[in-house]
Design a protein around this motif. Sequence first.
Motif, mmCIF file in Angstrom:
data_model
loop_
_atom_site.group_PDB
_atom_site.id
_atom_site.type_symbol
_atom_site.label_atom_id
_atom_site.label_comp_id
_atom_site.label_asym_id
_atom_site.label_seq_id
_atom_site.Cartn_x
_atom_site.Cartn_y
_atom_site.Cartn_z
ATOM 1 N N ASN A 57 0.813 -1.226 0.000
ATOM 2 C CA ASN A 57 0.000 0.000 0.000
ATOM 3 C C ASN A 57 0.844 1.273 0.000
ATOM 4 O O ASN A 57 0.301 2.360 -0.007
ATOM 5 N N VAL A 58 2.181 1.143 0.039
ATOM 6 C CA VAL A 58 3.025 2.328 -0.103
ATOM 7 C C VAL A 58 3.889 2.201 -1.360
ATOM 8 O O VAL A 58 5.000 2.697 -1.401
ATOM 9 N N LEU A 117 5.810 5.227 -2.764
ATOM 10 C CA LEU A 117 6.872 5.680 -1.864
ATOM 11 C C LEU A 117 8.042 4.701 -1.891
ATOM 12 O O LEU A 117 9.202 5.107 -1.810
ATOM 13 N N TYR A 118 7.724 3.407 -2.025
ATOM 14 C CA TYR A 118 8.769 2.391 -2.141
ATOM 15 C C TYR A 118 9.669 2.702 -3.337
ATOM 16 O O TYR A 118 10.895 2.640 -3.240
ATOM 17 N N PHE A 138 10.230 5.602 -4.718
ATOM 18 C CA PHE A 138 11.089 6.761 -4.426
ATOM 19 C C PHE A 138 12.224 6.368 -3.479
ATOM 20 O O PHE A 138 13.359 6.825 -3.640
ATOM 21 N N ALA A 139 11.907 5.533 -2.497
ATOM 22 C CA ALA A 139 12.922 5.127 -1.521
ATOM 23 C C ALA A 139 14.057 4.377 -2.209
ATOM 24 O O ALA A 139 15.239 4.673 -1.998
ATOM 25 N N ALA A 154 16.121 6.542 -4.444
ATOM 26 C CA ALA A 154 17.015 7.399 -3.663
ATOM 27 C C ALA A 154 18.271 6.632 -3.258
ATOM 28 O O ALA A 154 19.352 7.206 -3.165
ATOM 29 N N LEU A 155 18.130 5.324 -3.032
ATOM 30 C CA LEU A 155 19.297 4.538 -2.628
ATOM 31 C C LEU A 155 20.244 4.273 -3.801
ATOM 32 O O LEU A 155 21.409 3.970 -3.596
ATOM 33 N N VAL A 171 21.699 6.169 -5.767
ATOM 34 C CA VAL A 171 22.810 7.111 -5.933
ATOM 35 C C VAL A 171 24.071 6.625 -5.215
ATOM 36 O O VAL A 171 25.182 6.974 -5.602
ATOM 37 N N TYR A 172 23.921 5.777 -4.197
ATOM 38 C CA TYR A 172 25.093 5.371 -3.422
ATOM 39 C C TYR A 172 26.082 4.572 -4.251
ATOM 40 O O TYR A 172 27.294 4.739 -4.085
ATOM 41 N N ILE A 174 20.296 14.453 -6.508
ATOM 42 C CA ILE A 174 19.588 15.112 -5.398
ATOM 43 C C ILE A 174 18.692 16.213 -5.945
ATOM 44 O O ILE A 174 17.532 16.345 -5.558
ATOM 45 N N GLU A 193 15.690 14.774 -7.904
ATOM 46 C CA GLU A 193 14.791 13.908 -7.148
ATOM 47 C C GLU A 193 13.644 14.696 -6.546
ATOM 48 O O GLU A 193 12.523 14.207 -6.437
ATOM 49 N N GLY A 217 -5.770 9.300 -4.855
ATOM 50 C CA GLY A 217 -6.061 9.038 -3.447
ATOM 51 C C GLY A 217 -5.495 7.723 -2.962
ATOM 52 O O GLY A 217 -5.984 7.149 -2.001
ATOM 53 N N LEU A 261 -1.602 5.229 -2.806
ATOM 54 C CA LEU A 261 -0.183 5.080 -3.140
ATOM 55 C C LEU A 261 0.088 3.757 -3.827
ATOM 56 O O LEU A 261 1.204 3.484 -4.237
ATOM 57 N N VAL A 285 9.328 3.460 5.058
ATOM 58 C CA VAL A 285 9.671 4.023 3.750
ATOM 59 C C VAL A 285 10.154 5.456 3.899
ATOM 60 O O VAL A 285 11.129 5.874 3.259
ATOM 61 N N ILE A 317 13.565 7.202 2.646
ATOM 62 C CA ILE A 317 13.579 8.345 1.715
ATOM 63 C C ILE A 317 14.305 9.523 2.345
ATOM 64 O O ILE A 317 15.186 10.133 1.734
#
Lengths: 330, 169
Positions: free
Chosen positions: A119-120, A123-124, A126-127, A130-131, A133-134, A160, A163, A178, A180, B54, B58
């Motif tokens: 249900n996210v 966001l998953y 995006f998370a 974001a990782l 880049v390492y 950065i 993003e 409405g 994710l 999450v 982020i």
Amino acid sequence: MNPTFLFILITVIKVVVIVHIFMFILSYLTWAERKLLGHIQARLGPKNVGPFGLLQPIADGIKLLFKEDIIPAQANKILFVIAPVLSFIPALIVFAVIPFGDKVTLFGQEIDLIISDINVGLLYIFAITALGVYGIAIAGWASNSKYSLLGGLRSMAQMISYEVSYTLSIVGILMLAGSLSLVDIVKMQDSFWHMFIFKQPLAFLIYLICGIAETNRAPFDLPEAETELVAGFHTEYSSMKFGMFSIAEYANVVNVSAIATTLFLGGWQGPYLPPVVWFLLKMSAFLFLFIWLRATLPRFRYDQLMKFGWQVLLPLALLNILITAVIMII
Amino acid sequence: MGTIFFFVLAAVSVISAILIVAQKNAVASALYLIVTLCSQAMLYLLLGASFLAVIQIIVYAGAIMVLFLFVIMLLNLRRDEFGPDKKKIQRVLAFALGAVWLIQVVAVIKLGLSKMSLSPVTPEAALETGSVQTIGKSLFTEYLYPFEITSILLLVAILGSIVLAKKKI
């Protein structure tokens, strides 16, 4: 059979099948890129290995595997080896939350054509992005080379910056949907005019530009600008480690295309053809766009890139949220 | 199954947390901090707080730590410039203050556990409270004012850093 065991079995089978198909698409994306670039530049592209050069990706893979694997003397050995893995894994696991088809019934079992509908989901994505880049940052630092370090730093700054707009461009869709969960977002776009590209055209453009910048592709490929930085963060890499970086780059391209398909073009929904085919067709259109842009656009200058990201895309993304909110209230 | 995951993640998070301070290399310290933050996010996930997990990745692992790493890489610290301090009084003080802090933590946990009774939470209830919908609703109804005030605070901090960093605006 025990339902928990069955669930795990089905998930494992799905993961294995999808990873293989994903890798197949990646390898033929390199072929498609070389072929298309060739024809756009009035060349033929690969044509000697197999019919139409179709076996070229396999030849490339074998060549990479047999190259000498060099680790620079002054490099940080552990991080140098880990870096390609760190950029490869996030690129691979993003696909887990992207639905590529409706439910199908196989052997009396209902199977969702998505690895995990969490249900996210958004966001998953995006998370994990974001990782990503390492891998690049560590590669740049661990190589102990000026070009690598500069390439790594550039790439971090670029990722950065873009993003922020990348995430904000999706907020409009979240407000309309409405939810994710990507499955719900696809289900909302059930007919042609319900596709979010018509309700969120500005968000679509911002997403696409930021997506290209996030994957470090032309015209935003400054981290590997060969005229200034040799090959950027992967200057010191050879053999399959270099291969993993390029696979990760292509995987990110496929991910951005798949997410754009899901969010803006209604995912797997479409008339007549089976859902999976629709998904692949829409995704291929984006992949073609990526290659087309690379063939036609010159590279940005670094200050232009930063200015564009912060002074144009970010305000536009915020404006898009404002407009969406106002229209939703009216 | 959950217990095994918990102990593995807890071990990873504690060991990497120790390695953050034990490392001489600043970049390695930052990387261990990322490992700690990620394993904590997994722990949140085990508790059913998917949104928190999450967001942890982020915001902390994905944004703040990237900036940390960026600055460390820009400074390019050499190994000998960055090591344990030679002053003896600092070491003694560090151990003493650490011991005081440890006693405090243990005391707070002991006292807290004896004074309040934790009712057992079902996994369903945990999933319900951890979901995006529940958190969003409570942020925009019950905790609206604190939430908005926090956002203004952050905005002021952003403006302040811009003013400090830029001589000519």
